[in-house]
Design an enzyme around this catalytic site. Structure first.
Site, PDB file in Angstrom:
ATOM      1  N   MET A  30       0.850  -1.200   0.000  1.00  0.00           N
ATOM      2  CA  MET A  30       0.000   0.000   0.000  1.00  0.00           C
ATOM      3  C   MET A  30       0.883   1.248   0.000  1.00  0.00           C
ATOM      4  O   MET A  30       0.441   2.342   0.338  1.00  0.00           O
ATOM      5  CB  MET A  30      -0.937  -0.017   1.201  1.00  0.00           C
ATOM      6  CG  MET A  30      -1.876  -1.225   1.170  1.00  0.00           C
ATOM      7  SD  MET A  30      -3.427  -0.998   2.023  1.00  0.00           S
ATOM      8  CE  MET A  30      -2.866  -0.745   3.691  1.00  0.00           C
ATOM      9  N   TYR A  32       4.190   3.879   0.792  1.00  0.00           N
ATOM     10  CA  TYR A  32       4.913   4.453   1.930  1.00  0.00           C
ATOM     11  C   TYR A  32       5.965   3.432   2.389  1.00  0.00           C
ATOM     12  O   TYR A  32       5.984   2.973   3.523  1.00  0.00           O
ATOM     13  CB  TYR A  32       3.965   4.859   3.066  1.00  0.00           C
ATOM     14  CG  TYR A  32       4.473   6.085   3.794  1.00  0.00           C
ATOM     15  CD1 TYR A  32       4.437   7.332   3.183  1.00  0.00           C
ATOM     16  CD2 TYR A  32       5.020   5.992   5.074  1.00  0.00           C
ATOM     17  CE1 TYR A  32       4.929   8.459   3.818  1.00  0.00           C
ATOM     18  CE2 TYR A  32       5.520   7.109   5.719  1.00  0.00           C
ATOM     19  CZ  TYR A  32       5.469   8.347   5.087  1.00  0.00           C
ATOM     20  OH  TYR A  32       5.960   9.451   5.712  1.00  0.00           O
ATOM     21  N   HIS A  37       9.447  -3.441   3.430  1.00  0.00           N
ATOM     22  CA  HIS A  37       9.102  -3.651   2.015  1.00  0.00           C
ATOM     23  C   HIS A  37      10.358  -3.937   1.196  1.00  0.00           C
ATOM     24  O   HIS A  37      10.348  -4.767   0.281  1.00  0.00           O
ATOM     25  CB  HIS A  37       8.424  -2.412   1.433  1.00  0.00           C
ATOM     26  CG  HIS A  37       7.109  -2.070   2.075  1.00  0.00           C
ATOM     27  ND1 HIS A  37       6.921  -0.912   2.800  1.00  0.00           N
ATOM     28  CD2 HIS A  37       5.934  -2.734   2.094  1.00  0.00           C
ATOM     29  CE1 HIS A  37       5.672  -0.870   3.222  1.00  0.00           C
ATOM     30  NE2 HIS A  37       5.048  -1.957   2.815  1.00  0.00           N
ATOM     31  N   GLU A 148       5.874 -11.371   7.297  1.00  0.00           N
ATOM     32  CA  GLU A 148       5.315 -12.148   8.409  1.00  0.00           C
ATOM     33  C   GLU A 148       4.763 -11.255   9.521  1.00  0.00           C
ATOM     34  O   GLU A 148       4.154 -11.749  10.455  1.00  0.00           O
ATOM     35  CB  GLU A 148       6.384 -13.101   8.970  1.00  0.00           C
ATOM     36  CG  GLU A 148       6.639 -14.276   8.048  1.00  0.00           C
ATOM     37  CD  GLU A 148       7.794 -15.165   8.483  1.00  0.00           C
ATOM     38  OE1 GLU A 148       8.504 -14.802   9.445  1.00  0.00           O
ATOM     39  OE2 GLU A 148       7.996 -16.206   7.838  1.00  0.00           O
ATOM     40  N   LYS A 149       5.000  -9.938   9.437  1.00  0.00           N
ATOM     41  CA  LYS A 149       4.398  -9.073  10.461  1.00  0.00           C
ATOM     42  C   LYS A 149       2.875  -9.188  10.395  1.00  0.00           C
ATOM     43  O   LYS A 149       2.207  -9.264  11.406  1.00  0.00           O
ATOM     44  CB  LYS A 149       4.824  -7.614  10.293  1.00  0.00           C
ATOM     45  CG  LYS A 149       4.267  -6.769  11.430  1.00  0.00           C
ATOM     46  CD  LYS A 149       4.840  -5.394  11.450  1.00  0.00           C
ATOM     47  CE  LYS A 149       4.113  -4.474  10.500  1.00  0.00           C
ATOM     48  NZ  LYS A 149       2.749  -4.112  10.938  1.00  0.00           N
ATOM     49  N   GLN A 153      -2.653 -12.233   7.693  1.00  0.00           N
ATOM     50  CA  GLN A 153      -2.814 -11.946   6.254  1.00  0.00           C
ATOM     51  C   GLN A 153      -2.087 -12.998   5.413  1.00  0.00           C
ATOM     52  O   GLN A 153      -2.623 -13.519   4.438  1.00  0.00           O
ATOM     53  CB  GLN A 153      -2.254 -10.555   5.951  1.00  0.00           C
ATOM     54  CG  GLN A 153      -2.087 -10.261   4.482  1.00  0.00           C
ATOM     55  CD  GLN A 153      -1.752  -8.815   4.203  1.00  0.00           C
ATOM     56  OE1 GLN A 153      -2.616  -7.970   4.282  1.00  0.00           O
ATOM     57  NE2 GLN A 153      -0.500  -8.518   3.870  1.00  0.00           N
ATOM     58  N   SER A 185       6.642  -0.484  10.163  1.00  0.00           N
ATOM     59  CA  SER A 185       5.276  -0.354   9.653  1.00  0.00           C
ATOM     60  C   SER A 185       5.108   1.053   9.092  1.00  0.00           C
ATOM     61  O   SER A 185       5.658   2.013   9.654  1.00  0.00           O
ATOM     62  CB  SER A 185       4.286  -0.563  10.799  1.00  0.00           C
ATOM     63  OG  SER A 185       3.008  -0.069  10.445  1.00  0.00           O
TER      64      SER A 185
HETATM   65  O1  PAF Z   1      -0.002  -5.792   3.411  1.00  0.00           O
HETATM   66  C1  PAF Z   1      -0.446  -4.880   2.693  1.00  0.00           C
HETATM   67  O2  PAF Z   1       0.187  -3.860   2.468  1.00  0.00           O
HETATM   68  C2  PAF Z   1      -1.846  -5.028   2.093  1.00  0.00           C
HETATM   69  O3  PAF Z   1      -2.701  -5.645   2.967  1.00  0.00           O
HETATM   70  C3  PAF Z   1      -1.854  -5.703   0.725  1.00  0.00           C
HETATM   71  C4  PAF Z   1      -1.370  -7.151   0.804  1.00  0.00           C
HETATM   72  C5  PAF Z   1      -0.984  -4.935  -0.254  1.00  0.00           C
HETATM   73  C6  PAF Z   1      -3.283  -5.746   0.157  1.00  0.00           C
HETATM   74  O4  PAF Z   1      -3.802  -4.462   0.034  1.00  0.00           O
END
Ligand code: PAF
Length: 288
Positions: A30, A32, A37, A148-149, A153, A185
């Protein structure tokens, strides 16, 4: 590095890559972007020929009253980070591209969303499963990388990929932490200096719980209550949950037998933070 906004163009591009027998590694985000990432992008770079990063703040995974309207954004900085991380394609669809006027299809899992964050964010995982399905259909990756944070999900996506026969390998990558233990985060940017200090209690509680397990304290209720007491002793904290559960099914465990997932979600001021750790008895000394 190429930036693609339109889904049809993304699909065409991916078809072309696939025709040349190159593998596509995909990191959905998403935006930022932070070091967490970047670790996903590094893994993607190592394991695939072409790396696709998507940046899309998905409205369907936010409930009314959550932080959708203020979610941090900085596309120029993200593009810079992506370029340095060796990304080949950045996919930046719009809300309109993904959820047009007559949108009506959602992906819903039966069991895994009924625990942990799903209790407090009842429509969240439906939004995540839906957007990830859509992104998979547009990016057509061979491999996709998730942190894994967001443990639940990752579990939801693994299950969905298995249930819906997606021909995609899902790779979970370890949590990346600041030097003082705070899990990285995008939401950390909301924290004031004092709140950031308070937020350290999440990783500290997990660490202390592991120390207790190592000493032989394995009763889940005891571990949870002690962690809750530590968290609640700090200003501006409000606990959503502290749980010890089976790392595959996410069902509560009464005791850490071999191992167990300790997961927590805590509001610090107005910021909701999550963290987790696998507690293990591996290092316990067995008494003769
Ligand atoms: O982890 C995220 O940033 C979001 O939940 C994702 C997997 C990109 C889905 O919008």
């Amino acid at each position: 590095m190429r930036v693609i906004e339109h889904p049809t163009e993304m699909q065409l591009f991916s078809n072309n890559i696939r025709q040349t027998h190159q593998s596509i590694g995909f990191v959905p985000t998403m935006g930022y972007l932070h070091q967490g990432h970047i670790s996903l992008l590094d893994a993607a770079r190592q394991q695939s020929d072409q790396v696709v990063l998507s940046i899309f703040v998905n409205p369907t995974q936010f409930s009314p009253g959550e932080d959708l309207s203020v979610y941090p954004k900085d596309l120029p900085k993200d593009l810079d980070i992506a370029e340095k991380a060796g990304v080949d394609i950045v996919f930046t669809p719009t809300d309109k591209d993904l959820y047009g006027d007559h949108y009506q299809t959602y992906v819903q899992l039966k069991q895994l969303p009924n625990y942990l964050c799903g209790i407090h964010r009842p429509t969240h995982f439906q939004g995540v499963a839906t957007v990830v399905t859509k992104l998979f259909n547009m990016v057509k990756p061979h491999v996709a990388f998730f942190g894994e944070k967001d443990y639940q999900q990752l579990a939801v996506i693994r299950q969905m990929v298995q249930d819906l026969n997606f021909d995609i390998t899902i790779i979970g990558c370890p949590i990346v932490r600041e030097s003082d233990g705070l899990a990285m985060s995008s939401r950390n940017v909301y924290l004031s200096k004092e709140q950031r200090q308070t937020a350290l209690i999440l990783s500290q509680s997990l660490y202390r719980s592991q120390q207790k397990v190592t000493k032989g304290i394995t009763d889940a209720e005891t571990l949870i209550n002690e962690a809750k007491k530590d968290i609640e002793s700090l200003p501006e904290t409000r606990i959503d949950y502290v749980r010890i559960c089976n790392k595959d099914t996410l069902e509560d465990l009464p005791e850490v037998m071999m191992d167990g997932l300790m997961a927590l979600a805590v509001h610090v001021g107005r910021t909701r933070l999550i963290d987790n750790r696998i507690l293990t008895r591996e290092y316990c000394t067995v008494k003769a």
